[in-house]
Every structure is written in structure tokens, then in C-alpha cells.
Design an enzyme around this catalytic site. Structure first.
Site, PDB file in Angstrom:
ATOM      1  N   LYS A 141       4.989  -1.500  11.763  1.00  9.70           N
ATOM      2  CA  LYS A 141       5.330  -0.684  11.734  1.00  9.70           C
ATOM      3  C   LYS A 141       4.087   0.578  12.846  1.00  9.70           C
ATOM      4  O   LYS A 141       3.432   1.306  12.222  1.00  9.70           O
ATOM      5  CB  LYS A 141       5.058   0.049  10.132  1.00  9.70           C
ATOM      6  CG  LYS A 141       5.960   1.308  10.212  1.00  9.70           C
ATOM      7  CD  LYS A 141       6.610   1.172   8.354  1.00  9.70           C
ATOM      8  CE  LYS A 141       6.956   2.242   7.655  1.00  9.70           C
ATOM      9  NZ  LYS A 141       8.090   2.909   8.005  1.00  9.70           N
TER      10      LYS A 141
HETATM   11  C1  LIG Z   1      12.952   1.257  11.305  1.00 12.18           C
HETATM   12  C2  LIG Z   1      12.648   1.208   9.800  1.00 12.18           C
HETATM   13  N1  LIG Z   1      13.510  -0.329   9.503  1.00 12.18           N
HETATM   14  C3  LIG Z   1      13.213  -0.267   7.705  1.00 12.18           C
HETATM   15  C4  LIG Z   1      12.981   0.511   7.126  1.00 12.18           C
HETATM   16  C5  LIG Z   1      12.530  -0.675   5.214  1.00 12.18           C
HETATM   17  O1  LIG Z   1      10.867  -0.596   4.534  1.00 12.18           O
HETATM   18  P1  LIG Z   1      10.944  -0.287   4.077  1.00 12.18           P
HETATM   19  O2  LIG Z   1      11.437  -0.256   2.700  1.00 12.18           O
HETATM   20  O3  LIG Z   1       9.852  -1.293   3.965  1.00 12.18           O
HETATM   21  O4  LIG Z   1      10.123   1.084   3.140  1.00 12.18           O
HETATM   22  C6  LIG Z   1      12.003   1.445   7.534  1.00 12.18           C
HETATM   23  C7  LIG Z   1      11.047   2.514   6.782  1.00 12.18           C
HETATM   24  O5  LIG Z   1      10.372   2.193   6.640  1.00 12.18           O
HETATM   25  C8  LIG Z   1      12.176   1.712   8.515  1.00 12.18           C
HETATM   26  O6  LIG Z   1      11.468   2.566   9.064  1.00 12.18           O
END
Ligand SMILES: Cc1ncc(COP(=O)(O)O)c(C=O)c1O
Length: 289
Positions: free
Chosen positions: A158
């Protein structure tokens, strides 16, 4: 509260200390600002408890490793920092943003190993990420950019650098009156939205992309398990764009998005149906349990 994000009352946890919100600043020659050496987490606290907190802390450390940027804190220390930041601001229900980055230091070229890895935790009250779309179904544009290959960039991290095309795609979507954009990936498969994963329903079964070039969201993993516990079949697979025409329901999952029904993607429309509503209600109950 109110005001711009740099002009608020409250405290921010910065490198081990709680500092005044307006004084949580970095130098202009911060490496991350020039070369995207930054990873982060988005989390939500409900009734004083951060949902899947440890999983988020672990993912932060993993993202740091993937960027060759070891974060100098343990999971336990990150957990304490998050709860200290919440307590210092008197929040029980809030969005929690943890960010770690290469600061200013001896390096100002592309290499950054001489620069310290810093960390901050800020939290603020944040309602529904997609506003009233949560009730009536969000309208999504199709992004012109593609999610990159894991051979191009560490897609499991991330990392700030992965969001450059998200910001551009979201700007283009909003200019067309949409709430967000759906990406296809470098192979042409349906991928994810700019900050959320995507799910579809057809004939009572659920279909969602394999996380081989997208973020394997913590909400995504939670929802897949929840669906399986309900006895609903989940197909994690590669989904072609032309299949969008045959899906009946669609929703997005993410920490910020929570469960947001989707009413339209490009020219394809979806109903806010029974499985979508059931998942949204079960998720709401689970995060507050
Ligand atoms: C690009 C992206 N995909 C998916 C997610 C969903 O991730 P999570 O459920 O861990 O928040 C996020 C959010 O953080 C994101 O930024």
C-alpha cells in the site's frame, strides 16, 4: 474540527511523540515528497476499537519491506501509537491514517538508505466515503489507466506511488459526475477501484478478481470469509470487462468505502440487491461487535 487538513486542533503522533496538529510538518527535502518513498494504512475505529488493527499494522510493515524501507517499529509499537493518537484526540469512531516515509537526510538522489524512515499517525472523524452513494449505489467511470504488473511495481504494497493514477482517474471520474473509477489491469482484466476492491453477483453467486495485481484488501478478505460463512459461493478469478453486462449486483469494499453498493459502471447498470444489502448490514454489525 473543520478547516483544511493542515489547520485543525488536535494531536498527531509523529516519530514517537504526540505533537500539535499544526506542527506535524516535514522538511521540503523529504525524500518521499520527491520519489514516493512512502507507505500507508487507512483504518477505522468503531466504538473505540480499530477494526482489524493488527492486520493493518502487519501490512504496513510488509509494505515497508516491499519498498526496501524497513519501518523501525514493531506491530505492538504501531498498535500503541494508533490508540495513543485516538485517545489524545478523544475519538472512539474515527478514520486512522498511519504513514511511514523516508525523511530528509544525507541522500537527496534516488537512493535513500541514509535517510531515516519516519512514521506518523493522524486520525479524524470521517463519514461515508462515497456520501449518499452508499444508499443508492455509486456511479463508476472506467479509468483510462491500467493497474500495473507486479513486475513493474510492488502491487501488494500500500504504497503512495501506486496512487498517482488513482488520483488522476478519480479526477476524471468526478468531472463526469461519477463517484469513482474502476480500473482494468495490465492484462485487461477487471481490477479494483481507486481505493477499494470490487465484487459482483450473478445467479446468487459472487465473483471477485484474484488479487494478483491489486491490493488484497483487508475488507475484501473479511467479506469473502463472511460470504463463505453464509454458505454463498465465491469465485475468485480473472474477470473480463465484457462480463460486466451479465452481472446483476456490484459493490465495493474497503476500509474507507466499507461496503458501498454500485449502481453503474460505464454503461453497465446493477441493482442494489439482496446479497449486497445483506453483506453491508453484516459488515456494519461485525465492525461494531
Ligand atoms: C487501491 C485499493 N484497493 C483496495 C483497497 C481496500 O483495502 P482495505 O480493505 O484493506 O482497506 C484500498 C484501500 O485501502 C485501496 O486503496
Amino acid at each position: 474540527m473543520a478547516g483544511t487538513y493542515d489547520d485543525r486542533d488536535g494531536k498527531i503522533w509523529l516519530d514517537g511523540k504526540l505533537v500539535e496538529w499544526r506542527e506535524a510538518n516535514v522538511h521540503i527535502l523529504t525524500h518521499a515528497l520527491h520519489y514516493a518513498s512512502s507507505v500507508f494504512e487507512g483504518e477505522r475505529a468503531y466504538n473505540g476499537k480499530i477494526f482489524k488493527s493488527v492486520e493493518h499494522s502487519e501490512r504496513l510493515l510488509k509494505s515497508g519491506e516491499l519498498l526496501d524501507m524497513p519501518i523501525p517499529y514493531t506491530v505492538e509499537e504501531i498498535e500503541k501509537a494508533k490508540y495513543d493518537a485516538l485517545a489524545a484526540n478523544g475519538f472512539t469512531d474515527a478514520y486512522v491514517r498511519v504513514v511511514a516515509w523516508r525523511g530528509a537526510g544525507a541522500d537527496m538522489g534516488v537512493a535513500s538508505s541514509k535517510n531515516p524512515v519516519r512514521m506518523a499517525v493522524a486520525c479524524w472523524e470521517w463519514g461515508a466515503y462515497y456520501g449518499d452513494a452508499k444508499m443508492k449505489g455509486a456511479k463508476l467511470d472506467i479509468a483510462k489507466w491500467k493497474r500495473p504488473s507486479p513486475e513493474t511495481i510492488p502491487t501488494a504494497a500500500k504504497a503512495a506511488g501506486l496512487y498517482m493514477i488513482c488520483t488522476m482517474s478519480k479526477h476524471a471520474a468526478e468531472a463526469k459526475g461519477c463517484s469513482d473509477a474502476l480500473f482494468f489491469d495490465y492484462r485487461g482484466y477487471v481490477a479494483e477501484a481507486t481505493g477499494a476492491n470490487v465484487f459482483f453477483v450473478k445467479d446468487g453467486e459472487v465473483h471477485t478478481p484474484i488479487p494478483d495485481a491489486i491490493l488484497n484488501g483487508i475488507t475484501r478478505q473479511t467479506v469473502i470469509q463472511m460470504l463463505k460463512d453464509k454458505g454463498i459461493t465465491v469465485h475468485e478469478r480473472h474477470i473480463m470487462p465484457e462480463e460486466l453486462a451479465g452481472f446483476e449486483q456490484c459493490w465495493l469494499t474497503g476500509t474507507a468505502a466499507e461496503i458501498t453498493p454500485v449502481g453503474q459502471i460505464g454503461d453497465y447498470t446493477f441493482e442494489v440487491g439482496d446479497i449486497t444489502r445483506d453483506v453491508a448490514e453484516s459488515y456494519e454489525a461485525m465492525v461494531r461487535a
